[in-house]
Design an enzyme around this catalytic site. Structure first.
Site, PDB file in Angstrom:
ATOM      1  N   VAL A 630       2.418  -9.453  -7.095  1.00 23.78           N
ATOM      2  CA  VAL A 630       2.785  -9.571  -8.502  1.00 23.78           C
ATOM      3  C   VAL A 630       3.530 -10.882  -8.724  1.00 23.78           C
ATOM      4  O   VAL A 630       4.397 -11.245  -7.930  1.00 23.78           O
ATOM      5  CB  VAL A 630       3.640  -8.372  -8.951  1.00 23.78           C
ATOM      6  CG1 VAL A 630       3.947  -8.466 -10.438  1.00 23.78           C
ATOM      7  CG2 VAL A 630       2.915  -7.079  -8.643  1.00 23.78           C
ATOM      8  N   ASP A 744      -0.020   7.345  -7.664  1.00 29.44           N
ATOM      9  CA  ASP A 744       0.915   6.542  -6.875  1.00 29.44           C
ATOM     10  C   ASP A 744       2.263   6.446  -7.580  1.00 29.44           C
ATOM     11  O   ASP A 744       2.833   5.368  -7.715  1.00 29.44           O
ATOM     12  CB  ASP A 744       0.331   5.152  -6.621  1.00 29.44           C
ATOM     13  CG  ASP A 744       1.079   4.420  -5.508  1.00 29.44           C
ATOM     14  OD1 ASP A 744       0.848   3.207  -5.337  1.00 29.44           O
ATOM     15  OD2 ASP A 744       1.916   5.050  -4.836  1.00 29.44           O
TER      16      ASP A 744
END
Ligand code: NAG
Ligand code: NAG
Ligand code: NAG
Ligand code: NAG
Ligand code: NAG
Ligand code: NAG
Ligand code: NAG
Ligand code: NAG
Length: 912
Positions: A630, A744
């Site tokens: 990210v 998740d």
């Protein structure tokens, strides 16, 4: 880029000063002549020179204006005193009126050479009267400002009348802002040897008439917008040495006539849209030293005839669609320094003949489909400074011979299937700064020898099978700023020396088997991840609660988690649901069918993203996971977004781009105030990324692990975070059609904005529940949050998210991962543990009655979500409603006396 630099090296700009003025036989000039009373041709020239005003300041150095003008700076004359050459370097502080139109070309019949270089001071257009100077051989007007937007006639164009300068040998109009097309009349300049039109804004085709320029040795149109195909006539340039057509919009195949250019030393066609095969006749160009065909759409194999190009120092074909295997003949490039075949579709093994390239400094084979072993002969390339074999399918071990590559600064083999242990010889790489071996199958320990690489700045060994402990000598790496050892089986304690490295900025140790406590020194590391280990729960509960049940989980889950992360990016199967397409809302901007944006009030371009992250430079990286990294990107508008770039190995495992796109679009329609917004995605052949709303406070995980930040999240905010999550999950499970299971949920994937509100993020492994399918899948999720049934049934239901939610809810209350509290088999101890003992000790215990009731509610809900039987867990809808309605009677017991056992035994939420 290679093109630009090589070109500028080739040419030396010579500014002639008073050349030709050696003779003193020139006429003497009287005061009356200076006043312009005489009108001989020589006097007219002088007057015309004075009229430009360009020699005012030069006069200070070269005498006065009544002096012989042939002695002025930059003027040369013939023996008769007529001007033959003008060569000026104009400076801004010369106070020059810099219009080219001030020079009256009609007055200089003997002018052979006219050169004005300036730092974009000289403006105006090339006057068509220039055609009158029939003697002109050299015209150099580079780096000027030859465009005038105030007039739209021929201004800023190359005047076609230039074609009348039949004696012209050198034409350099580089680095102006010339527009329009290349006039075909330039084909009349039969004597032309050097044509430089680079760095302008010229459009249209290369006129085939240029084929008449048979004396050209240098032809450069680098960086324009020239389109159409390369004319076959290019083969007429018998003497050509440098051909630079790079950074244009040329299409079509490379003409085979290029094989006639036997004198060519440099061929740059990079960054165009050339298609077709690489002509095998290229092998005739045996004087080539630089060959750059990168950034096109070339297909087919590299012809083995390139083996004849024995003089090559640069061979660059990156970013095409070249397939087949690397020809063995590549070993003939004795002088080669740069070999870049990255971002293609090359298959087969790396030929062992590569070992002959002893002069190689850069070897880039990344992002292909190369298979087989890494040849141990690689160790012969002992001048290598950059080695990048990442993103292939290489197997076998890293040969110990890499220890001979002592000049290496970059060592990148990430995302292959390399196994075996990291060779001890890696310690010989004394200059190495970046080592990327993540996403492989490396096992064994981190060799302590690695710590001899004292210049190491970035080390990523993430997602391997590494074991052993982190050597305490890691403190020797004084330059280290980025360390990623996540997703391995590294055990032992974290050496406190790690946090003492002065430059350390990112430490990712997530998902390992580390234990002990997190050293104090590490807490100041700006980006730290230690999730998914076996650290002691600090202060509370006391250590005797570490139990066998956790051990069992610790054995089953790492393997499962490893599999999950390996195959994590498993999107839903291809959906041809027309509804999805038509339900698409908002604006969609497409860039070459690869880039789409919606949900966003401004425009974002692919280029913005690349620029904002400096092509995904590691310094913008704010986190790395199994399927991507990210990045934080500040757009030109000032707005900050988060970019998740998918690892190449993951993008390859996608069923198809189409299903990825559909999925991304579907997710884009999720609109919930507690779900992070997806703004768009990019499917570029070089990279895939998703664009998200940026969350100032980062992940819940990181906030809870940083004392100062955790203290800022008081009980009311914590309850709010849990509620936000519940609402978001309820929305996904019960208000989306088909329902979406996140799969998740972990504190890593809950992001917090500046108000500390929770947002569910990271749908990397999210899955739509198709009622017509079994929903069987490979396991996904994060170790420590995965519902126990997933380890053996592999059936995805919403109840998996419910379990993970329960874990995170407890984590929010405890300030830490709940560890063995999760296990119901430890419930015999629960009687002795009080709720108050679980609560994050960094906050003072809640006193407010309403907050206390909220905490009881959150913990009761959390424990009900953690039930081992999926069907005994409440639905998220029930949980969400519970938080809104609060219709349960408050617990009557004093807050301090409530035990975990009592919370577990609450009968609530048993029915859906
Ligand atoms: C043209 O001028 C530019 C700028 O001065 C220079 O870099 C380039 O080398 C020149 N081209 C030739 C062919 O001399
Ligand atoms: C300028 O040049 C003329 C002729 O060469 C000379 O007579 C005169 O003295 C010079 N003036 C100055 C100010 O140097
Ligand atoms: C340039 O010089 C020619 C010949 O002396 C003259 O006829 C013409 O008017 C001049 N042009 C300008 C723009 O001064
Ligand atoms: C180029 O010329 C135009 C018009 O003469 C002027 O507005 C502009 O500022 C100039 N550019 C540079 C870089 O000097
Ligand atoms: C080249 O570009 C021009 C201007 O953008 C366009 O009009 C023309 O059709 C293009 N030619 C080709 C062959 O693509
Ligand atoms: C290559 O250049 C040389 C001079 O450098 C010249 O003699 C020879 O004719 C050229 N080759 C061709 C095919 O024109
Ligand atoms: C490597 O390059 C040098 C010049 O830099 C050259 O002398 C030498 O021959 C080259 N090596 C081989 C094997 O050709
Ligand atoms: C095909 C290709 O790579 N084109 C690139 C050429 O260079 C310009 C400017 O750097 C890029 O914008 C293009 O994407």
């Amino acid at each position: 880029m290679a093109a630009a630099s090589s070109v500028s090296r080739l040419v030396v700009i010579i500014i002639l000063i008073n050349v030709g003025a050696k003779s003193d036989t020139t006429i003497s000039v009287t005061a009356s002549a200076a006043a312009g009373l005489l009108s001989s041709p020589i006097q007219l020239e002088r007057k015309a020179l004075l009229g430009t005003g360009w020699w005012v300041n030069n006069g200070a150095t070269s005498g006065n204006y009544t002096s012989n003008h042939c002695k002025w700076t930059g003027i040369s004359c013939n023996s008769a005193g007529s001007v033959t050459g003008v060569s000026l370097l104009l400076y801004e502080n010369d106070n020059i009126k810099g219009e080219l139109g001030r020079f009256n070309f009609s007055c200089f019949p003997n002018l052979k050479s006219f050169k004005i270089h300036s730092n974009y001071i000289l403006s105006g257009s090339i006057p068509s009267e220039i055609a009158a100077v029939s003697m002109l051989q050299t015209l150099e007007l580079p780096s000027n400002n030859l465009t005038d937007l105030f007039d739209n006639h021929l201004m800023g164009h190359i005047p076609p009348t230039l074609g009348r300068l039949s004696k012209l040998k050198i034409l350099n109009l580089s680095s102006n802002s010339l527009v329009g097309s290349i006039p075909s009349t330039l084909g009349h300049l039969k004597r032309l040897r050097s044509l430089d039109l680079s760095l302008n804004e010229l459009v249209g085709p290369i006129p085939s008439s240029l084929g008449h320029l048979t004396e050209l040795t240098f032809f450069n149109i680098y960086s324009n917008r020239i389109n159409g195909s390369i004319p076959l006539e290019i083969g007429n340039f018998n003497f050509l040495q440098v051909l630079d057509l790079s950074y244009n919009k040329l299409e079509g195949p490379i003409p085979s006539t290029i094989a006639n250019l036997v004198n060519l030393t440099s061929l740059f066609l990079c960054n165009n849209s050339q298609t077709g095969f690489i002509p095998s006749t290229l092998g005739h160009l045996n004087r080539l030293t630089s060959l750059d065909l990168s950034g096109n759409n070339l297909v087919g194999p590299i012809p083995s005839s390139v083996g004849h190009l024995a003089q090559l120092t640069t061979f660059d074909m990156h970013s095409n669609r070249i397939n087949g295997s690397i020809p063995l003949e590549i070993g003939n490039f004795n002088f080669l320094q740069v070999l870049d075949l990255s971002y293609n579709k090359l298959e087969g093994p790396i030929p062992s003949t590569i070992a002959s390239l002893v002069n190689l400094t850069s070897l880039f084979l990344c992002n292909n489909s190369q298979t087989g072993f890494i040849p141990s002969t690689l160790g012969h390339l002992n001048r290598l400074t950059s080695l990048d074999l990442s993103g292939n399918n290489l197997v076998g071990p890293i040969p110990s011979s890499v220890g001979h590559l002592t000049q290496l600064t970059t060592f990148d083999m990430h995302s292959n299937r390399i196994n075996g242990s990291i060779p001890l010889e890696i310690g010989n790489l004394k200059h190495v700064e970046d080592v990327y071996l993540f996403n492989n199958k490396l096992d064994g320990p981190i060799p302590p020898q690695l710590l001899n690489c004292s210049r190491l700045r970035a080390l990523s060994l993430s997602n391997n099978l590494l074991s052993g402990s982190i050597p305490s000598e890691i403190g020797k790496l004084k330059e280290l700023y980025y360390l990623d050892l996540s997703q391995n089986f590294i055990n032992g304690k974290i050496p406190s020396q790690l946090g003492e490295i002065p430059s350390i900025d990112t430490v990712n140790l997530c998902t390992n088997n580390l234990y002990g406590s997190i050293p104090e020194s590490l807490r100041k590391v700006p980006s730290l991840c230690v999730d998914g280990n076996n650290f002691e729960v600090e202060n509370s509960p006391p250590p005797h609660h570490k139990k066998i049940a956790t051990r069992l989980v610790a054995i089953i889950l790492p393997m499962a988690a490893f599999l999950a992360l390996k195959f994590g990016f498993l999107f839903v199967r291809r959906r041809r649901d027309k509804k999805v397409e038509s339900a698409e809302t908002g604006e969609i901007t497409k860039c070459a069918d690869e880039f789409a944006i919606w949900n966003y009030d401004g425009r974002i371009t692919f280029q913005d993203m690349i620029e904002a992250t400096e092509d995904f430079h590691i310094k913008y990286c704010i986190g790395t996971g199994g399927y991507g990294s990210v990045y934080r990107a500040r757009l030109p508008s000032g707005k900050v977004v988060a970019l998740k770039k998918l690892h190449r190995s993951e993008t390859e495992e996608l069923a198809s781009l189409e299903s990825f796109r559909n999925e991304a679009r579907l997710l884009s329609q999720i609109r919930h105030r507690n779900i992070v917004k997806l703004y768009g995605f990019c499917l570029h052949r070089k990279c895939m990324f998703l664009i998200y709303e940026y969350m100032e406070m980062g992940s819940l995980f990181c906030v809870l692990r940083t004392d100062e930040e955790a203290i800022g999240v008081d009980w009311a905010k914590r309850v709010n975070i849990v509620k936000g999550m519940a609402h978001a999950l309820s929305y996904l499970h019960h208000h989306c059609t088909p329902p979406i299971v996140h799969r998740d949920i972990s504190s890593n994937n809950i992001l917090l904005n500046s108000e500390l509100e929770a947002f569910v993020a990271d749908f990397g492994v999210a899955r739509l529940l198709n009622f017509d399918s079994s929903n069987r899948t490979l396991l996904a999720g994060t170790y420590g949050y995965i519902a126990p049934e997933l380890a053996y049934t592999m059936v995805v239901t919403e109840k998996c998210d419910v379990y993970s939610f329960g874990v995170v809810a407890l984590e929010v209350l405890m300030g830490n991962h709940p560890g063995e509290i999760l296990s119901s088999s430890s419930s015999s101890l629960d009687k002795n543990i009080k709720l108050i003992d679980l609560l994050d000790p960094r906050l003072s215990p809640p006193v407010d009655q309403k907050i206390r009731q909220d905490i009881i509610l959150v913990s009761t809900v959390a424990f009900s979500c953690l039930r081992s039987q999926p069907k005994s867990r409440p639905t998220m809808q029930l949980v969400s409603n519970e938080f809104i309605a609060r219709n349960k009677a408050p617990m009557q017991k004093p807050f301090h006396e409530i035990s975990i056992l009592e919370l577990r035994n609450q009968e609530m939420y048993l029915v859906d």
